[in-house]
Design a protein around this motif. Structure first.
Motif, PDB file in Angstrom:
ATOM      1  N   ARG A  44      10.553  24.344  18.714  1.00 48.01           N
ATOM      2  CA  ARG A  44      10.626  22.955  18.277  1.00 48.01           C
ATOM      3  C   ARG A  44       9.251  22.303  18.315  1.00 48.01           C
ATOM      4  O   ARG A  44       8.889  21.535  17.422  1.00 48.01           O
ATOM      5  CB  ARG A  44      11.616  22.194  19.161  1.00 48.01           C
ATOM      6  CG  ARG A  44      11.813  20.743  18.738  1.00 48.01           C
ATOM      7  CD  ARG A  44      12.277  20.639  17.307  1.00 48.01           C
ATOM      8  NE  ARG A  44      12.291  19.260  16.836  1.00 48.01           N
ATOM      9  CZ  ARG A  44      12.441  18.903  15.568  1.00 48.01           C
ATOM     10  NH1 ARG A  44      12.584  19.830  14.646  1.00 48.01           N
ATOM     11  NH2 ARG A  44      12.441  17.632  15.230  1.00 48.01           N
ATOM     12  N   ARG A  45       8.442  22.591  19.336  1.00 52.66           N
ATOM     13  CA  ARG A  45       7.087  22.033  19.417  1.00 52.66           C
ATOM     14  C   ARG A  45       6.245  22.502  18.234  1.00 52.66           C
ATOM     15  O   ARG A  45       5.508  21.715  17.624  1.00 52.66           O
ATOM     16  CB  ARG A  45       6.424  22.452  20.729  1.00 52.66           C
ATOM     17  CG  ARG A  45       4.999  21.912  20.886  1.00 52.66           C
ATOM     18  CD  ARG A  45       4.317  22.475  22.114  1.00 52.66           C
ATOM     19  NE  ARG A  45       4.968  22.033  23.329  1.00 52.66           N
ATOM     20  CZ  ARG A  45       5.378  22.846  24.294  1.00 52.66           C
ATOM     21  NH1 ARG A  45       5.244  24.159  24.160  1.00 52.66           N
ATOM     22  NH2 ARG A  45       5.946  22.359  25.377  1.00 52.66           N
ATOM     23  N   GLU A  46       6.351  23.770  17.916  1.00 51.86           N
ATOM     24  CA  GLU A  46       5.592  24.309  16.785  1.00 51.86           C
ATOM     25  C   GLU A  46       6.029  23.656  15.478  1.00 51.86           C
ATOM     26  O   GLU A  46       5.191  23.320  14.629  1.00 51.86           O
ATOM     27  CB  GLU A  46       5.778  25.830  16.710  1.00 51.86           C
ATOM     28  CG  GLU A  46       4.972  26.491  15.607  1.00 51.86           C
ATOM     29  CD  GLU A  46       5.140  27.993  15.596  1.00 51.86           C
ATOM     30  OE1 GLU A  46       4.596  28.649  14.688  1.00 51.86           O
ATOM     31  OE2 GLU A  46       5.835  28.527  16.496  1.00 51.86           O
ATOM     32  N   ALA A  47       7.340  23.473  15.310  1.00 54.39           N
ATOM     33  CA  ALA A  47       7.837  22.831  14.096  1.00 54.39           C
ATOM     34  C   ALA A  47       7.360  21.384  13.997  1.00 54.39           C
ATOM     35  O   ALA A  47       6.967  20.913  12.919  1.00 54.39           O
ATOM     36  CB  ALA A  47       9.367  22.890  14.069  1.00 54.39           C
ATOM     37  N   LEU A  48       7.373  20.666  15.104  1.00 56.83           N
ATOM     38  CA  LEU A  48       6.899  19.293  15.106  1.00 56.83           C
ATOM     39  C   LEU A  48       5.406  19.224  14.795  1.00 56.83           C
ATOM     40  O   LEU A  48       4.948  18.333  14.067  1.00 56.83           O
ATOM     41  CB  LEU A  48       7.177  18.642  16.464  1.00 56.83           C
ATOM     42  CG  LEU A  48       8.616  18.198  16.742  1.00 56.83           C
ATOM     43  CD1 LEU A  48       8.764  17.773  18.196  1.00 56.83           C
ATOM     44  CD2 LEU A  48       9.015  17.051  15.819  1.00 56.83           C
ATOM     45  N   ALA A  49       4.638  20.163  15.350  1.00 54.40           N
ATOM     46  CA  ALA A  49       3.193  20.177  15.103  1.00 54.40           C
ATOM     47  C   ALA A  49       2.900  20.412  13.621  1.00 54.40           C
ATOM     48  O   ALA A  49       2.039  19.752  13.032  1.00 54.40           O
ATOM     49  CB  ALA A  49       2.528  21.240  15.964  1.00 54.40           C
ATOM     50  N   LYS A  50       3.614  21.334  13.016  1.00 54.69           N
ATOM     51  CA  LYS A  50       3.401  21.609  11.588  1.00 54.69           C
ATOM     52  C   LYS A  50       3.812  20.426  10.733  1.00 54.69           C
ATOM     53  O   LYS A  50       3.192  20.139   9.712  1.00 54.69           O
ATOM     54  CB  LYS A  50       4.185  22.861  11.181  1.00 54.69           C
ATOM     55  CG  LYS A  50       3.620  24.157  11.745  1.00 54.69           C
ATOM     56  CD  LYS A  50       4.449  25.352  11.293  1.00 54.69           C
ATOM     57  CE  LYS A  50       3.875  26.649  11.831  1.00 54.69           C
ATOM     58  NZ  LYS A  50       4.698  27.817  11.423  1.00 54.69           N
ATOM     59  N   HIS A  51       4.866  19.739  11.150  1.00 51.35           N
ATOM     60  CA  HIS A  51       5.374  18.612  10.368  1.00 51.35           C
ATOM     61  C   HIS A  51       4.504  17.366  10.533  1.00 51.35           C
ATOM     62  O   HIS A  51       4.281  16.618   9.569  1.00 51.35           O
ATOM     63  CB  HIS A  51       6.804  18.296  10.783  1.00 51.35           C
ATOM     64  CG  HIS A  51       7.444  17.196  10.003  1.00 51.35           C
ATOM     65  ND1 HIS A  51       7.782  17.323   8.668  1.00 51.35           N
ATOM     66  CD2 HIS A  51       7.795  15.930  10.367  1.00 51.35           C
ATOM     67  CE1 HIS A  51       8.321  16.192   8.234  1.00 51.35           C
ATOM     68  NE2 HIS A  51       8.341  15.330   9.251  1.00 51.35           N
ATOM     69  N   CYS A  52       4.006  17.126  11.756  1.00 51.30           N
ATOM     70  CA  CYS A  52       3.320  15.874  12.058  1.00 51.30           C
ATOM     71  C   CYS A  52       1.805  15.932  11.882  1.00 51.30           C
ATOM     72  O   CYS A  52       1.195  14.922  11.512  1.00 51.30           O
ATOM     73  CB  CYS A  52       3.604  15.458  13.499  1.00 51.30           C
ATOM     74  SG  CYS A  52       5.296  14.941  13.870  1.00 51.30           S
ATOM     75  N   LEU A  53       1.200  17.062  12.156  1.00 53.59           N
ATOM     76  CA  LEU A  53      -0.238  17.103  12.404  1.00 53.59           C
ATOM     77  C   LEU A  53      -1.025  17.802  11.313  1.00 53.59           C
ATOM     78  O   LEU A  53      -0.594  18.827  10.778  1.00 53.59           O
ATOM     79  CB  LEU A  53      -0.527  17.808  13.738  1.00 53.59           C
ATOM     80  CG  LEU A  53       0.217  17.273  14.967  1.00 53.59           C
ATOM     81  CD1 LEU A  53      -0.078  18.155  16.163  1.00 53.59           C
ATOM     82  CD2 LEU A  53      -0.165  15.820  15.238  1.00 53.59           C
TER      83      LEU A  53
END
Length: 485
Positions: free
Chosen positions: A398-407
């Motif tokens: 989930r952290r990796e998915a959020l990083a790809k989506h947000c950053l």
């Protein structure tokens, strides 16, 4: 604070027998803090498995929302602070905030430093839910602000890794570090540089012990108040599982075997060192200090097992896994970011010597770390290693998915790329502090959540301050008055 509950009474007074023992082993100043003497059960009740997807709620128990987080230095605590900021922000909770960015640190915490605090008998104000900004822990004063049934937790880090980070970060703040040409030179002869009471020198030795509000054992002090390091420069070797290696690969280990200090030879017999026999001088003093911490803190996270710690935290608070997922904050460029354990494998002889010397010089912190590493893995055993492995994998995905989506770039960036001051982390020390740049084109809800995830601690504190005290004008950030975030 309202009427005394059984928990509050226990924390304030404790059993008579413990008070007698503390009178023997503790200094008068320390005894004033030991209001909460009775050791509480660590709260290992197992709850239902964490929610399998972001946004799901854990319905088997009400979420804990009275929280006290002791934010220790250079231990990954800024990342924990961000998740507390986000949780409280989303749920409309009230923070006990400092007037600026710290609670009078390095002095012991005082309730009067909380913005909007009113003592008993004063004006009625809504209660605080979360106390989490930098302080030197002082239980008696904390209990003036927060109810004793709050969930108390903190985080520790291997003192060898902490020393590396602190030397870089506090080089200009600590007189001991400033005088030393390198960390290796400092640890080779720390007494040539270190002077207790000198400006910022609490950063240079046993920083965790200091942050927890604990005193030095009496025998460590000379007439001039100068603590001596242990004579033996060797430090117990710690065999720990590297975070992210996967628990399944170590299925033969059990909690009693997760932490093996190196054998020492005494009288021709091999003995295994423990927290009580590390050659620390007054082991009784240290053991009573650790027992007191056990009586106060419901959970202590370990930076080297950050994700595992977050899963246990979510379980203990009855939060969803989405409540603890987030990005690393206040990480230094080129640093280990507090997420991997230091072990002897792969280190040069020089690095091994530096690690041993750092642990020996910071021997009280090493005792803390040994103790809370043990307790963390005991909780892991109760929680279930396979269950934990699954939750950690989900957290990381989930952290990796959020990083790809947000950053932009999907990761932390050099501060030179961060032009938006809302997301530029405070730069302090010799190493660059990394931060985040948000992708363009995000939907409004995603933009809000990504902003929460990327906002550094100082800017988030100002945001919360403006939300709670809209009638006051926030002072501009003055770095000259801010020793450390």
């Amino acid at each position: 604070m309202g009427p005394l509950s059984p928990t509050r009474t226990m924390r304030l007074w404790g059993p008579r027998s413990l008070g007698v023992a503390l009178g023997v082993f503790m200094t008068i100043g320390f005894a004033l803090q030991l209001w909460g003497g009775q050791k509480r059960l660590p709260g290992l009740q197992l709850r239902q498995p964490l929610a399998p997807s972001l946004g799901s709620a854990v319905s088997s128990c009400p979420p804990r929302q009275r929280l006290v987080f002791l934010k220790t230095h250079k231990s990954g605590s800024s990342s924990v602070l961000n998740l507390l900021h986000r949780y409280g922000d989303r749920n409309g909770l009230r923070f006990a905030l400092p007037a600026r960015y710290q609670f009078g640190y390095p002095r012991l915490f005082q309730a009067s430093w909380v913005k909007g605090y009113r003592p008993q008998g004063g004006d009625t104000k809504p209660p605080f839910h979360i106390l989490c900004h930098h302080m030197r822990f002082n239980l008696k004063e904390v209990l003036q602000v927060m109810p004793s049934d709050s969930f108390f937790f903190s985080i520790v880090r291997d003192p060898a890794a902490l020393a590396r980070s602190a030397f870089s970060y506090y080089k200009s703040t600590s007189s001991a570090f400033r005088k030393a040409p390198s960390l290796a030179a400092f640890l080779a002869n720390p007494r040539a540089f270190y002077r207790p009471g000198a400006r910022g020198d609490h950063y240079a030795r046993n920083l965790l012990w200091f942050d927890f509000g604990l005193p030095f054992p009496p025998e460590m002090k000379t007439k001039r108040g100068n603590p001596h390091p242990p004579r033996d420069p060797k430090s117990p070797q710690l065999n720990v599982l590297p975070s992210g290696a996967g628990l399944r690969a170590h299925h033969t280990l059990d909690p009693s075997a997760l932490f093996h200090p190196a054998p020492t030879v005494a009288g021709g017999h091999s003995q295994t060192s423990s927290t009580a026999s590390l050659g620390l001088g007054s082991s009784s003093f240290i053991q009573w200090s650790l027992a007191w911490l056990d009586s106060v803190f419901d959970l202590v996270l370990v930076a080297e097992y950050f994700d595992e710690s977050l899963v246990l935290l979510a379980d203990a608070l009855c939060w969803g896994l989405d409540d603890v997922v987030g990005f690393m904050h206040n990480a230094q460029a080129g640093g280990e970011q507090g997420r991997s354990a230091i072990s002897s494998s792969g280190l040069t002889a020089e690095d091994r010597q530096l690690t041993a010397r750092a642990r020996a010089w910071n021997h009280l912190d090493w005792a803390l770390y040994v103790h809370f590493n043990h307790s963390l893995w005991a909780r892991i055993n109760q929680y279930g290693q396979r269950r934990l492995e699954s939750a950690v994998a989900e957290l990381r995905a989930r952290r990796e998915a959020l990083a790809k989506h947000c950053l932009v770039g999907g990761e932390a960036l050099d501060p030179k790329y961060i032009t938006d001051r809302r997301f530029r982390p405070f730069q302090f020390g010799s190493a660059k502090v990394l931060g985040y740049v948000l992708r363009s084109g995000l939907s409004h809800p995603d933009q809000e959540e990504c902003e929460r995830l990327a906002t550094p601690e100082l800017q988030y504190k100002d945001k919360l301050d403006a939300k709670q005290f809209p009638s006051t004008v926030s002072l501009p950030l003055k770095t000259s008055r801010l020793l450390s975030p």
